[in-house]
Design a protein around this motif. Structure first.
Motif, mmCIF file in Angstrom:
data_model
loop_
_atom_site.group_PDB
_atom_site.id
_atom_site.type_symbol
_atom_site.label_atom_id
_atom_site.label_comp_id
_atom_site.label_asym_id
_atom_site.label_seq_id
_atom_site.Cartn_x
_atom_site.Cartn_y
_atom_site.Cartn_z
ATOM 1 N N THR A 1 9.625 6.116 7.847
ATOM 2 C CA THR A 1 8.255 5.598 7.840
ATOM 3 C C THR A 1 7.576 5.887 9.183
ATOM 4 N N PRO B 1 8.584 1.678 2.260
ATOM 5 C CA PRO B 1 9.236 1.658 0.947
ATOM 6 C C PRO B 1 9.581 0.246 0.486
ATOM 7 N N LYS B 2 9.701 0.101 -0.824
ATOM 8 C CA LYS B 2 10.122 -1.180 -1.390
ATOM 9 C C LYS B 2 11.551 -1.473 -0.944
ATOM 10 N N ASP C 1 0.811 -1.222 0.000
ATOM 11 C CA ASP C 1 0.000 0.000 0.000
ATOM 12 C C ASP C 1 0.846 1.274 0.000
ATOM 13 N N GLY C 2 2.178 1.122 -0.005
ATOM 14 C CA GLY C 2 3.071 2.264 -0.113
ATOM 15 C C GLY C 2 3.461 2.918 1.197
ATOM 16 N N THR C 3 2.988 2.384 2.312
ATOM 17 C CA THR C 3 3.340 2.936 3.620
ATOM 18 C C THR C 3 4.813 2.713 3.940
#
Length: 66
Positions: free
Chosen positions: A53, A34-35, A30-32
């Motif tokens: 984050t 980072p990859k 969900d983008g909360t």
């Protein structure tokens, strides 16, 4: 990036956020969170990214309450 910015495994990063591995991957989706950085077949997250984050969550919480 900091000069000394440790790379964390999925388990270590999830533990800092106090979530399960499944929830950690949902937060990536969900983008909360980072990859990961990919090093060969390894997935790692920098400590500074996980700290950012957490700080972003604090800011979002304070903007809703303030």
């Amino acid at each position: 990036m900091q000069i000394n910015d440790p790379l964390l495994s999925k388990r270590e990063a999830a533990a800092l956020l106090r979530v399960s591995a499944a929830t950690f991957y949902r937060r990536i989706a969900d983008g909360t969170v980072p990859k990961p950085l990919k090093i060969g077949t390894l997935s790692r997250w920098s400590l500074s990214d996980i700290q950012k984050t957490i700080e972003a969550a604090k800011v979002a919480r304070n903007s809703v309450n303030g």
